[in-house]
Each structure stands twice: as C-alpha cells, then as structure tokens.
Design an enzyme around this catalytic site. Structure first.
Site, PDB file in Angstrom:
ATOM      1  N   LEU A 263       0.833  -1.198   0.000  1.00 14.73           N
ATOM      2  CA  LEU A 263       0.000   0.000   0.000  1.00 14.73           C
ATOM      3  C   LEU A 263       0.868   1.248   0.000  1.00 14.73           C
ATOM      4  CD1 LEU A 263      -2.771   1.345   0.139  1.00 14.73           C
ATOM      5  CD2 LEU A 263      -2.627   1.195   2.634  1.00 14.73           C
ATOM      6  N   TYR A 264       1.977   1.205   0.733  1.00 14.15           N
ATOM      7  CA  TYR A 264       2.902   2.345   0.734  1.00 14.15           C
ATOM      8  C   TYR A 264       3.329   2.668  -0.691  1.00 14.15           C
ATOM      9  CZ  TYR A 264       7.316   4.856   1.159  1.00 14.15           C
ATOM     10  OH  TYR A 264       8.333   5.763   1.011  1.00 14.15           O
TER      11      TYR A 264
END
EC number: 5.1.3.6
Length: 461
Positions: A263-264
């Site tokens: 997700l980062y």
C-alpha cells in the site's frame, strides 16, 4: 336615587376606567423602554467581548483562515504546546510567530532560495534543511511530530535545526488554513516535500494513515501551492517502492511502475500521477525523487540497519530474510549525504512554475529521478559489517521473506539524475555504516567494542 347621584357615580366610574387606561399605557411604555435598554446593554457587552477576543486572538490574513484560527489554537492547547502564560503574539498567527517564520525563511546569500521543507524533523528532511541553511538558503520547516517512531528523536533533530536558526512549524499537511497562512507570510520559491507516512510493513497495521498523509496531505499541499502567488517549484519524495514487482535491473525511470507490492508503494505511485495532474492543469513545476533505502546518522528506527544495530548490542536475535526460492535479499543502500546532494541538485535545477491565480499560463516542468547508490548489497553483508563495527556477533535467524509488501531486490540506475544535475553517489556501505554506528553509540550513550577508524581491513573485505 336622585339623578344627580347617579350622574356622579357614572363620572367616577369613567374616570377610574380612564386612569386605568393611562396606567396600562404607561406600563407598556416603561416595558418597551426597559426592553430597549436591555437590548442595547446586551449589544454593548457583545461588542466588548468581540473586541477582547480580537485583541487576544489576532486575525489571520483572510476570512477562511480566521475562521480556523480558534480551532488550531484549541488543538495546540490540547497538546500542551501553549500554556496559559503564553502571550498571544507567540501563538500561530501572532506577531512573534510571523517574525520567526519570516526570519527562518529569509535567505542569507544573494539569490538564495526560500524553501518550505515538509517533514523537516524527519531523517531526510532534517539533513536537507541543515544543508540548505548551511549554504545560505532560507528554510522553514513543517512537521507534525507523529509517533510512528520515537518522537524524542524528532525533537532532538529539531534542536539541531534551531541551533542553525531553522524554525519548524508544528502542523498537519491536511490543515489548509495553516498552510495558506504560511504562504501569506512568505513567498516561498520552492517546496521540498518530504513529509509522508513511511514504512512498507506498517501499512498492513494502519492503512488509513498512508491515505491521509501520502495522498490527501499531498493533494492539500498542491492545492495551496497552485493558488500561491508566485507559485513555488516543488521537489518531493517518491520511492523506489513504486517499481514493485518489476524484474528488470537496474531499475530505470522508464520501467513500468503499475505493479505495486505494498500500500505504501501504491500511495507513492498515486502521488506521481497526482503530480502529473497538477502539472498539467495548474502549471506547477514538479520533480519526484525515488529514494533507494536511505541510511545514516539520525536515521529512522524502523529501518533494518537501525534496529539490527540495537538488537545486536542488546544480544537479541535478528531476522534475516531470504527469498521464496532461497536467494539472499539485497538492497541498494544509499547514504544520507548522497541523498541530500540529490535533493539539493533537484531544487537547483527546478524551473519556475508557470501558473498564476490557480490557472496555468504555460508548459511547466515535470520530472522524476532515481536517487540510489547503484551497488546492491545483500542484507547478510550488511549484518557482517555491523558485527565488525560493533565488535559483537549477531544472533542470526534466517527466515523466508513474508508476503508483507517487501521486495527481494532493488538496484538503481541513476544515469538520468547524473545527466541533469550531476548526481553521483560517493559513499559505500562500509564507510556509511561506520559513520552511523559512531552516531548511534554517541546518541544513545552506549559503549560497545566498536572498532577504531584504523580498522580498514574489515571494511575493505
């Protein structure tokens, strides 16, 4: 009864009725007069209260910011940043506060930059702020001092900056009125946007923090920048994580970045697309920098080299990942001084934004660069160097890499950054880790069996 007596009685009754009527009229007039006096008194008290409020809470430069001022003061009071004895001039928007903002942002050299550095209390942000200030640029920091890792380390970096007259405004990227206030006070030439929610694995625990900071916060900053006059040029931190599942090596800016593994990484990729949009519509000059595993003094405690050092010194075992096919995990470790040179080079070559009043007036610069060391090193080798520097054997625990968003290998191609602003990394991992360990034992007051500077044999092995 005589007629005369009847007439007298009738006159008396009429007189009493008339007098009663007069009393009612008088009472009504008195009541109306009293109401008017009460209304005027209430209005006077309200005006006095407004005047006192205006004196104690100086207004911001526009109505939108003024409406938000009390909200900010209340939130900062709740975190203990202001005490009851603090003067209003030292609060956000006050005269003393504005003076500090201007002084910190003013360049000390001819034609120097005026840079707003977000994430200034962070690892890369603090180093960049010091480098810019050292050469005479104006630098104003911005940071929310969150507790993703120990805030005391961020406060210590803040103290370093304050010794160099760099002021950090404490606030959140999603606080539009506060950001607009800063641009009302200072016509920044550049923004170095390094504030972000970092960490690949933490995204599995707190995904919303990545959306709030890396996407919403970035958009909010761009919204303020597009409306500024003049519009600043913006250099911002993307990440090597955007390459995700890419298997081509070394990683080039031309390679695909549509397969994020975390997700980062996805939020950083989204940032690059958002940057393209604001460049296209509003004429903002935007340069994205893809950092490759930055390390060094004053680093982040969530990074492997940092917590490996801590665990080795405390005799704890450390997990060393291997790929699913039992290969060594390797990283393109990049020393902080090299990253700083890249950030400054990007700032110096950033062209002016072309928008005005929130409207694009011409084609604006849009760039993205890799900033790495170009020499991937296996994590096992990193541990061996730390063992030598600390004089202590690590308790190693070899495990398969979990599916938590980490990638097995990174390798930067930096030829584009070299071509455009002379980026050339010069610090190898052994030399960089020596400097980190020296800082670490000094900062935490540890006395390990650290090898001296003349122990070159271990480093060159």
């Amino acid at each position: 009864m005589p007629l005369s007596a009847t007439a007298d009685t009738s006159k008396t009754v009429k007189l009493e009725r008339y007098n009663s009527y007069l009393r009612k009229i008088h009472s009504t007039k008195v009541l109306n007069a009293s109401s008017k006096v009460l209304f005027r008194a209430t209005l006077l008290v309200a005006l006095v209260l407004v005047l006192l409020f205006a004196i104690n809470y100086p207004p911001l430069s526009d109505s939108r910011a003024a409406a938000a001022h009390h909200l900010h003061r209340r939130s900062f009071l709740s975190t203990g940043l202001f005490s009851s004895s603090s003067s209003s001039s030292s609060s956000i928007g006050g005269a003393a506060w504005e003076k500090r903002v201007r002084q910190s942002s003013t360049a000390k050299r001819p034609h120097g930059l005026s840079v707003l550095v977000t994430g200034a209390a962070g690892f890369v942000g603090s180093h960049c702020s010091l480098a810019l200030r050292k050469r005479g640029d104006g630098v104003l920091g911005f940071d929310n001092f969150n507790d993703y890792y120990e805030p005391s380390l961020k406060r210590a970096r803040q103290e370093l900056l304050e010794k160099q007259q760099v002021f950090i405004v404490e606030g959140d990227l999603n606080d539009g009125p506060l950001l607009r206030k800063l641009f009302d006070v200072v016509p920044f030439t550049h923004i170095l946007h390094l504030a972000a929610q970092a960490g690949v694995r933490y995204a599995m625990k707190n995904p919303q923090s990545y959306i709030a900071s890396n996407i919403a916060g970035f958009v909010n900053l761009l919204e303020v920048a597009k409306a500024a006059n003049p519009q600043p040029a913006i250099v911002w931190a993307s990440s090597s994580s955007v390459y995700g599942l890419n298997t081509e090596n070394p990683f080039s800016e031309e390679h695909r970045t549509d397969q994020p593994a975390s997700l980062y990484a996805a939020t950083k990729k989204a940032g690059e697309e958002i940057a393209h949009t604001y460049n296209h519509i509003y004429g903002l000059s935007l340069t994205g920098l893809r950092f490759f595993t930055v390390y060094g003094p004053w680093g982040r405690p969530d990074m492997a080299y940092f917590f490996f050092t801590k665990d080795i010194l405390h005799g704890k075992s450390i997990d060393i990942y291997r790929t699913q096919d039992n290969q060594e995990v390797a990283r393109d470790f990049t020393y902080i001084d090299d990253i700083v040179k890249g950030c400054v080079g990007a700032l110096d070559t950033a062209e002016k934004s072309t928008g005005s009043g929130g409207k694009k007036r011409g084609q604006a610069q849009l760039r993205v660069y890799n900033l790495g060391n170009t020499s991937p090193v296996p994590v096992g080798r990193l541990v061996s160097i730390l063992e030598g520097l600390l004089g202590t054997k690590a308790k190693k625990h070899l495990i398969k890499m979990p599916r938590n968003g980490d990638v097995p290998y990174t390798h930067a191609n930096v030829s584009l950054a070299y071509k455009d602003f002379g980026y050339k990394p010069t610090t190898d991992l052994a030399a960089g880790l020596r400097k980190f360990v020296k800082w670490y034992v000094g900062y935490y007051g540890i006395q390990p069996r650290v090898k001296k500077e003349n122990s070159h044999a271990e480093d060159s092995a």
